[in-house]
Design an enzyme around this catalytic site. Structure first.
Site, mmCIF file in Angstrom:
data_model
loop_
_atom_site.group_PDB
_atom_site.id
_atom_site.type_symbol
_atom_site.label_atom_id
_atom_site.label_comp_id
_atom_site.label_asym_id
_atom_site.label_seq_id
_atom_site.Cartn_x
_atom_site.Cartn_y
_atom_site.Cartn_z
ATOM 1 N N THR A 1 -7.696 -6.347 0.327
ATOM 2 C CA THR A 1 -7.032 -5.167 0.888
ATOM 3 C C THR A 1 -7.113 -3.981 -0.064
ATOM 4 O OG1 THR A 1 -5.505 -6.644 2.031
ATOM 5 C CG2 THR A 1 -4.847 -4.326 1.852
ATOM 6 N N TYR B 1 -0.473 -1.653 14.763
ATOM 7 C CA TYR B 1 0.015 -2.173 13.485
ATOM 8 C C TYR B 1 1.487 -2.608 13.559
ATOM 9 C CZ TYR B 1 -4.117 -1.107 10.629
ATOM 10 O OH TYR B 1 -5.370 -1.102 10.061
ATOM 11 N N PHE C 1 5.007 1.048 3.901
ATOM 12 C CA PHE C 1 3.795 1.855 4.082
ATOM 13 C C PHE C 1 3.476 2.135 5.541
ATOM 14 C CE2 PHE C 1 2.273 -2.601 3.591
ATOM 15 C CZ PHE C 1 1.589 -2.762 4.790
ATOM 16 N N ASN D 1 -8.843 2.052 3.032
ATOM 17 C CA ASN D 1 -9.746 0.999 2.556
ATOM 18 C C ASN D 1 -10.892 0.721 3.536
ATOM 19 O OD1 ASN D 1 -8.274 -0.248 4.517
ATOM 20 N ND2 ASN D 1 -7.319 -1.767 3.172
ATOM 21 N N ARG E 1 -15.115 -2.992 1.048
ATOM 22 C CA ARG E 1 -14.009 -2.238 0.446
ATOM 23 C C ARG E 1 -14.297 -1.879 -1.009
ATOM 24 N NH1 ARG E 1 -9.082 -5.525 3.417
ATOM 25 N NH2 ARG E 1 -8.705 -4.014 5.097
ATOM 26 N N ARG F 1 -13.832 -11.065 7.122
ATOM 27 C CA ARG F 1 -12.863 -10.858 6.029
ATOM 28 C C ARG F 1 -13.582 -10.945 4.676
ATOM 29 N NH1 ARG F 1 -7.713 -8.915 7.330
ATOM 30 N NH2 ARG F 1 -7.353 -9.475 5.168
ATOM 31 N N LYS G 1 -12.379 2.745 9.568
ATOM 32 C CA LYS G 1 -11.195 3.611 9.483
ATOM 33 C C LYS G 1 -11.573 5.079 9.217
ATOM 34 C CE LYS G 1 -8.059 -0.102 7.990
ATOM 35 N NZ LYS G 1 -7.030 -0.511 6.993
ATOM 36 N N GLU H 1 -6.203 -8.202 19.386
ATOM 37 C CA GLU H 1 -6.753 -6.928 18.912
ATOM 38 C C GLU H 1 -8.007 -6.526 19.702
ATOM 39 O OE1 GLU H 1 -5.002 -7.204 14.351
ATOM 40 O OE2 GLU H 1 -7.170 -7.317 14.662
ATOM 41 N N HIS I 1 -10.859 -2.411 8.940
ATOM 42 C CA HIS I 1 -9.867 -3.402 9.378
ATOM 43 C C HIS I 1 -10.613 -4.620 9.909
ATOM 44 C CE1 HIS I 1 -6.512 -5.275 11.545
ATOM 45 N NE2 HIS I 1 -7.400 -5.491 12.495
#
Ligand code: ADP
Ligand code: MG
Length: 140
Positions: free
Chosen positions: A93, A51, A59, A114, A104, A87, A11, A128, A117
């Protein structure tokens, strides 16, 4: 376990701090192979589409603005159980709740910024990945 592919995004908070290589090293150490990778600047429309599942969340607008605030690195990761493996490598998150040793925990600035993704299921991974890459871009 089966060999899977998952979509990862580094990100804007992480690209801004020049962390692409450090994050990639952690993904590789976790047993994931980067089989496609592209640095892109998303448009607001693309961020909103990516998203869309969160469109009703409070948010959402901030998240989309954040995702276009700088370049992102989209990548396809491949490996045994790649979706869950990524993950696990990412962590929770909210970086404040992320376990030691996760990306993270190490790099996340906030619950929004964070750093990474990762797809959350086989179905979202397929959607995706197709959002960013065609099959010929992916070299396993
Ligand atoms: P994850 O990325 O861990 O799968 P979600 O799918 O729930 O988390 O949320 C997508 C992204 O939206 C998060 O990675 C984070 O950037 C942002 N986000 C999630 N929850 C919040 C929140 N409460 N406030 C601000 N941003 C959030
Ligand atoms: Mg998610």
């Amino acid at each position: 376990m089966a060999v899977e592919r998952t979509l990862s995004i580094i990100k804007p908070d992480a690209t801004r701090r020049n962390l692409t290589g450090q994050i990639n090293a952690r993904l590789e150490e976790a047993g994931l192979r980067i089989v496609a990778q592209r640095r892109v600047r998303l448009t607001l429309e693309q961020a909103r589409q990516f998203y869309a599942v969160h469109a009703s969340r409070a948010f959402f607008d901030d998240l989309c603005k954040f995702m276009v605030s700088g370049p992102v690195v989209a990548q396809v990761l491949e490996g045994e159980d790649a979706i869950a493996r990524n993950r696990d490598a990412m962590g929770a998150t909210n970086p404040a709740n992320a376990a030691d040793g996760t990306i993270r925990k190490a790099f996340g600035e906030s619950i929004e910024a964070n750093s990474v993704h990762g797809s959350d299921s086989a179905e979202t991974a397929a959607t995706e990945i197709a959002f960013f890459f065609s099959e010929r871009d992916i070299v396993g």
